[in-house]
Design a protein around this motif. Structure first.
Motif, mmCIF file in Angstrom:
data_model
loop_
_atom_site.group_PDB
_atom_site.id
_atom_site.type_symbol
_atom_site.label_atom_id
_atom_site.label_comp_id
_atom_site.label_asym_id
_atom_site.label_seq_id
_atom_site.Cartn_x
_atom_site.Cartn_y
_atom_site.Cartn_z
ATOM 1 N N ALA A 110 0.848 -1.191 0.000
ATOM 2 C CA ALA A 110 0.000 0.000 0.000
ATOM 3 C C ALA A 110 0.882 1.238 0.000
ATOM 4 C CB ALA A 110 -0.916 0.000 1.217
ATOM 5 N N ILE A 111 0.417 2.271 -0.677
ATOM 6 C CA ILE A 111 1.171 3.524 -0.754
ATOM 7 C C ILE A 111 0.198 4.682 -0.684
ATOM 8 C CG2 ILE A 111 1.158 3.786 -3.275
ATOM 9 C CD1 ILE A 111 4.187 4.542 -3.012
ATOM 10 N N SER A 112 0.644 5.803 -0.140
ATOM 11 C CA SER A 112 -0.264 6.933 0.020
ATOM 12 C C SER A 112 0.505 8.241 0.119
ATOM 13 C CB SER A 112 -1.101 6.752 1.291
ATOM 14 O OG SER A 112 -1.903 7.885 1.539
ATOM 15 N N SER A 113 -0.030 9.277 -0.498
ATOM 16 C CA SER A 113 0.393 10.635 -0.180
ATOM 17 C C SER A 113 -0.441 11.073 1.023
ATOM 18 C CB SER A 113 0.168 11.572 -1.363
ATOM 19 O OG SER A 113 -1.208 11.597 -1.709
ATOM 20 N N PHE A 114 0.064 11.985 1.822
ATOM 21 C CA PHE A 114 -0.699 12.398 3.004
ATOM 22 C C PHE A 114 -0.334 13.817 3.422
ATOM 23 C CE2 PHE A 114 3.193 10.591 4.707
ATOM 24 C CZ PHE A 114 3.519 11.397 5.789
ATOM 25 N N LYS A 115 -1.232 14.415 4.175
ATOM 26 C CA LYS A 115 -1.016 15.723 4.791
ATOM 27 C C LYS A 115 -1.409 15.621 6.256
ATOM 28 C CE LYS A 115 -1.974 18.377 0.578
ATOM 29 N NZ LYS A 115 -2.823 19.438 -0.032
ATOM 30 N N MET A 116 -0.700 16.337 7.110
ATOM 31 C CA MET A 116 -1.024 16.296 8.538
ATOM 32 C C MET A 116 -0.549 17.578 9.210
ATOM 33 S SD MET A 116 1.857 13.633 9.939
ATOM 34 C CE MET A 116 3.619 13.951 9.724
ATOM 35 N N ASN A 117 -1.083 17.817 10.400
ATOM 36 C CA ASN A 117 -0.723 18.997 11.179
ATOM 37 C C ASN A 117 -0.154 18.554 12.510
ATOM 38 O OD1 ASN A 117 -0.433 21.486 12.322
ATOM 39 N ND2 ASN A 117 -2.606 22.020 12.340
ATOM 40 N N LEU A 118 1.148 18.766 12.693
ATOM 41 C CA LEU A 118 1.780 18.513 13.986
ATOM 42 C C LEU A 118 2.091 19.870 14.604
ATOM 43 C CD1 LEU A 118 4.094 15.521 12.974
ATOM 44 C CD2 LEU A 118 1.841 15.435 14.061
ATOM 45 N N ASP A 119 3.351 20.265 14.637
ATOM 46 C CA ASP A 119 3.667 21.629 15.053
ATOM 47 C C ASP A 119 3.409 22.617 13.931
ATOM 48 O OD1 ASP A 119 5.784 20.260 13.727
ATOM 49 O OD2 ASP A 119 7.164 21.880 14.269
ATOM 50 N N GLN A 120 3.288 22.101 12.714
ATOM 51 C CA GLN A 120 2.941 22.878 11.525
ATOM 52 C C GLN A 120 2.381 21.910 10.486
ATOM 53 O OE1 GLN A 120 6.410 24.150 9.082
ATOM 54 N NE2 GLN A 120 7.684 23.248 10.697
ATOM 55 N N GLN A 121 2.029 22.410 9.316
ATOM 56 C CA GLN A 121 1.482 21.566 8.267
ATOM 57 C C GLN A 121 2.609 20.826 7.542
ATOM 58 O OE1 GLN A 121 -1.667 20.901 7.337
ATOM 59 N NE2 GLN A 121 -2.572 22.184 8.934
ATOM 60 N N TYR A 122 2.399 19.515 7.341
ATOM 61 C CA TYR A 122 3.364 18.683 6.650
ATOM 62 C C TYR A 122 2.674 17.928 5.519
ATOM 63 C CZ TYR A 122 6.531 19.329 10.623
ATOM 64 O OH TYR A 122 7.349 19.866 11.596
ATOM 65 N N GLU A 123 3.483 17.514 4.529
ATOM 66 C CA GLU A 123 2.987 16.645 3.475
ATOM 67 C C GLU A 123 4.089 15.677 3.069
ATOM 68 O OE1 GLU A 123 1.825 19.158 0.268
ATOM 69 O OE2 GLU A 123 3.867 19.736 -0.255
ATOM 70 N N GLY A 124 3.685 14.502 2.606
ATOM 71 C CA GLY A 124 4.693 13.518 2.221
ATOM 72 C C GLY A 124 4.078 12.265 1.635
ATOM 73 N N TRP A 125 4.860 11.194 1.666
ATOM 74 C CA TRP A 125 4.444 9.898 1.146
ATOM 75 C C TRP A 125 4.699 8.825 2.196
ATOM 76 C CZ3 TRP A 125 2.058 8.730 -3.457
ATOM 77 C CH2 TRP A 125 1.966 9.773 -4.398
ATOM 78 N N SER A 126 3.899 7.767 2.122
ATOM 79 C CA SER A 126 4.051 6.659 3.055
ATOM 80 C C SER A 126 3.791 5.348 2.322
ATOM 81 C CB SER A 126 3.080 6.803 4.231
ATOM 82 O OG SER A 126 1.745 6.869 3.749
ATOM 83 N N ALA A 127 4.272 4.252 2.898
ATOM 84 C CA ALA A 127 4.078 2.928 2.291
ATOM 85 C C ALA A 127 4.088 1.878 3.377
ATOM 86 C CB ALA A 127 5.179 2.647 1.267
ATOM 87 N N ALA A 128 3.382 0.784 3.118
ATOM 88 C CA ALA A 128 3.380 -0.366 4.018
ATOM 89 C C ALA A 128 3.591 -1.628 3.199
ATOM 90 C CB ALA A 128 2.073 -0.455 4.795
ATOM 91 N N VAL A 129 4.462 -2.520 3.717
ATOM 92 C CA VAL A 129 4.852 -3.732 2.992
ATOM 93 C C VAL A 129 4.876 -4.905 3.969
ATOM 94 C CG1 VAL A 129 6.620 -4.771 1.524
ATOM 95 C CG2 VAL A 129 6.352 -2.289 1.558
ATOM 96 N N PRO A 130 4.334 -6.068 3.597
ATOM 97 C CA PRO A 130 4.449 -7.245 4.466
ATOM 98 C C PRO A 130 5.902 -7.700 4.562
ATOM 99 C CG PRO A 130 2.762 -7.555 2.771
ATOM 100 C CD PRO A 130 3.549 -6.350 2.386
ATOM 101 N N LEU A 131 6.293 -8.145 5.735
ATOM 102 C CA LEU A 131 7.620 -8.702 5.948
ATOM 103 C C LEU A 131 7.546 -10.227 5.934
ATOM 104 C CD1 LEU A 131 8.784 -6.214 8.697
ATOM 105 C CD2 LEU A 131 9.634 -6.336 6.351
ATOM 106 N N LYS A 132 8.703 -10.870 5.979
ATOM 107 C CA LYS A 132 8.721 -12.316 5.763
ATOM 108 C C LYS A 132 8.155 -13.105 6.939
ATOM 109 C CE LYS A 132 13.560 -12.922 7.192
ATOM 110 N NZ LYS A 132 14.891 -13.384 6.737
#
Length: 397
Positions: A110-132
């Motif tokens: 799975a892969i996703s672009s995302f936006k979030m607010n921590l101490d300020q506004q951020y944007e980026g990419w994320s991914a999840a992969v099964p391990l062995k």
């Protein structure tokens, strides 16, 4: 000399220890390998390890020159679905996101672009992969402040795209982001003529555009290190990342070349068939059309699939092509680059007479292969013979 920093399961191959700040030891981390779960990451130079969980399963990196944060998380989940795992992580951050599912490295990812607010506004990419290990997952998040207006996107994508699910063979599959952005299409037939033999083979229809994307992406990252003290390491990574992308794309091509030409080499000289076969490849690339058109914002590196389709190229593209084919055929082969000589060579660990480069990392000798002048293996120009001015690019483990 690289220092190996061991912490729990994760091995970080690093170059320097930095000072201590607020009790946290910061390091420059380039290659991350997890021996238990089998994955590796060849992240851009200069990332600092800022935080680590007590069990070693969560790591947080920042970069001193670019405001980018990179998070690695290993978790055991009741779910067997990557998208649910990624969704869980992004929900904890109260992020806005859109998740896509796809197959990469023979796994449902799975892969996703995302936006979030921590101490300020951020944007980026994320991914999840099964391990062995069953019900275990790797989640990656990489993000930057939104005020950069996408200015860190290439750095973020390059970071995620360096993931490999086989640390012993990191060139086994193309990068996760590349596979997502450029899904496989139909085959494209090509015909090569080497040593007087016509070799019918194929690449994928998407390979040329995908590999061009990688060259442009990694050149943009490399450009950030032009005046950095880690310029040499960044240059080495630039070629490793291009090789990681091109190697699986030409695996079939390499097999077809070997199956056609090696019997010919054995017939010509059964005792020295290996170097005869390697010479077929070297002589072949020496006939290519010379082309070098670098601009301030683009690389002069011709992507390997484009080279195979007849596009003009220079010494580094030719050297990588020969190195990749020989590696696929079972020969330990590296690439050598020189800023002083503005040149690149291939070098292989095949026993043959001639000039050699000694690689300290494994105490092996590699015979030089000049890809632009019409010479044999082991011949190198006298004004380029200073071994200290050559930088090795090591492919694989």
């Amino acid at each position: 000399m690289a220092i190996v920093y061991r912490k729990k399961r994760v091995i970080l191959i690093i170059c320097f220890f930095l000072l201590f700040f607020t009790g946290i030891q910061k390091i420059y981390a380039e290659i991350i390998k997890d021996l238990d779960y089998g994955f590796s990451l060849d992240i851009p130079e200069g990332y600092n390890l800022e935080e680590q969980s007590s069990d070693g399963n969560s790591l947080l990196f920042s970069h001193p020159n670019i405001p980018v944060t990179f998070v690695i998380k290993i978790s055991n989940e009741k779910s067997d679905d990557s998208s649910q795992v990624l969704q869980k992580s992004l929900k904890k951050l109260s992020a806005e996101y859109e998740i896509d599912n796809f197959i990469w490295s023979n796994q449902k990812c799975a892969i996703s672009s995302f936006k979030m607010n921590l101490d300020q506004q951020y944007e980026g990419w994320s991914a999840a992969v099964p391990l062995k290990l069953q019900n275990s997952f790797l989640t990656l998040l990489c993000y930057a402040p939104q005020y950069l207006n996408g200015g860190a996107q290439q750095f973020i994508i390059s970071t995620l795209n360096s993931l490999s699910m086989d640390y012993c063979n990191p060139q086994k599959s193309c990068g996760i982001f590349t596979e997502y952005a450029f899904p496989k299409e139909g085959k494209k037939s090509i015909c090569l003529e080497i040593a007087g033999q016509k070799i019918n083979t194929n690449i994928n229809n998407v390979d040329e555009s995908a590999s061009q994307f990688i060259v442009d992406l990694e050149f943009a990252v490399l450009s950030l290190y032009a005046n950095h003290k880690l310029w040499k390491e960044a240059w080495q990574r630039y070629y490793r990342m291009i090789y990681k992308d091109c190697s699986p794309r030409i695996e079939q091509v390499s097999k077809d070349i070997f199956n056609k030409l090696y019997p010919l080499a054995e017939k010509k000289d059964s005792i020295n068939a290996d170097i005869v076969f390697a010479q077929y490849l070297l002589s072949w690339v020496q006939t290519f059309e010379y082309k070098r058109e670098q601009t301030k914002n683009s690389s002069d590196f011709t992507p390997i699939p484009k080279v195979l389709c007849g596009e003009g190229n220079d010494c580094d593209s030719r050297s990588m092509l020969v190195s990749a084919i020989l590696n696929h055929c079972g020969y330990d082969t590296i690439m050598l680059i020189s800023r002083d000589y503005s040149h690149a060579l291939t070098a292989t660990n095949i026993e043959a007479p001639g000039q050699k480069y000694h690689l300290q990392e494994n105490d092996k000798d590699y015979i030089f292969g000049e890809t632009t002048a019409k010479v044999t293996w082991g011949m190198i120009a006298q004004n380029q013979s200073d071994r200290t001015k050559w930088i090795p690019i090591i492919f694989g483990n």
